[in-house]
Design an enzyme around this catalytic site. Structure first.
Site, PDB file in Angstrom:
ATOM      1  N   LYS A 107       0.849  -1.203   0.000  1.00  0.00           N
ATOM      2  CA  LYS A 107       0.000   0.000   0.000  1.00  0.00           C
ATOM      3  C   LYS A 107       0.876   1.242   0.000  1.00  0.00           C
ATOM      4  O   LYS A 107       0.705   2.141   0.833  1.00  0.00           O
ATOM      5  CB  LYS A 107      -0.953   0.011   1.198  1.00  0.00           C
ATOM      6  N   HIS A 108       1.838   1.254  -0.887  1.00  0.00           N
ATOM      7  CA  HIS A 108       2.683   2.427  -1.052  1.00  0.00           C
ATOM      8  C   HIS A 108       3.368   2.351  -2.414  1.00  0.00           C
ATOM      9  O   HIS A 108       3.331   1.310  -3.081  1.00  0.00           O
ATOM     10  CB  HIS A 108       3.727   2.507   0.078  1.00  0.00           C
ATOM     11  N   ALA A 109       3.977   3.462  -2.787  1.00  0.00           N
ATOM     12  CA  ALA A 109       4.846   3.493  -3.980  1.00  0.00           C
ATOM     13  C   ALA A 109       6.206   4.000  -3.528  1.00  0.00           C
ATOM     14  O   ALA A 109       6.345   4.562  -2.437  1.00  0.00           O
ATOM     15  CB  ALA A 109       4.264   4.431  -5.025  1.00  0.00           C
TER      16      ALA A 109
END
Ligand code: T46
Length: 142
Positions: free
Chosen positions: A48-50
């Site tokens: 749930k991140h980049a």
């Protein structure tokens, strides 16, 4: 979307198998860090991140899991269940890892040391960052 799958060469003989990972050879960057995830709850969602700049190769050393990748327009899901297969993930992609088998061990080979400043952990901020990056470059991001 800047992702690719590669199959590593297995050095096998009657004693078993061996795979070597080498920077700038079968790993397409200089290796600065290795970490691994195990004991992930089957219903958990990780990631749930980049990352702004980080490149990684993910290898499922045991069991299986799924990696969903999103460039802000297109989503794709890759199942990892082979220890001789690596998923290269370039910078600027939102990722979520899910459907871990109980015995899953997910190893990541990374191009940078751990740096929280490289993470974008809010999805709307990620979309805004993608758009701004695309406009700066005058073309869509890879
Ligand atoms: C990624 C996916 C595939 C560290 O202290 N050092 C490290 O090298 C890492 C990776 C994490 N941490 C700390 C930061 C958090 O307190 O470990 C904790 C869990 O990290 P995070 O919630 O970021 O873990 P995941 O599984 O959501 O994401 C990880 C990587 O962070 C990320 O780069 O792409 O695996």
């Amino acid at each position: 979307m800047q992702i690719s799958m590669s199959r590593f060469q297995i050095k096998g003989d009657e004693r078993g198998s061996l795979i070597a990972l080498e920077q700038n050879k079968n790993i397409p960057f200089t290796i600065r860090r290795v970490y691994y995830i195990y004991g992930a709850k089957p219903d958990s969602i990780r990631g749930k991140h980049a990352h702004r700049a980080l490149e990684q190769v993910l290898i499922c050393m045991n069991g299986s899991c799924e990696i969903e990748l999103d460039d802000g327009v297109t989503k794709t899901t890759v199942k990892l269940d082979r220890r001789d297969e690596g998923l290269y993930i370039g910078p600027g992609l939102w990722r979520e890892m899910r459907h871990f088998s109980e015995d899953a061990v997910l190893m990541a080979v990374a191009s940078q040391l751990y740096d929280e400043q490289d993470y974008i952990r809010d999805y709307q901020a990620f979309l805004a960052w993608r758009e701004a990056a695309g406009e700066c470059a005058g073309r869509p991001m890879p």
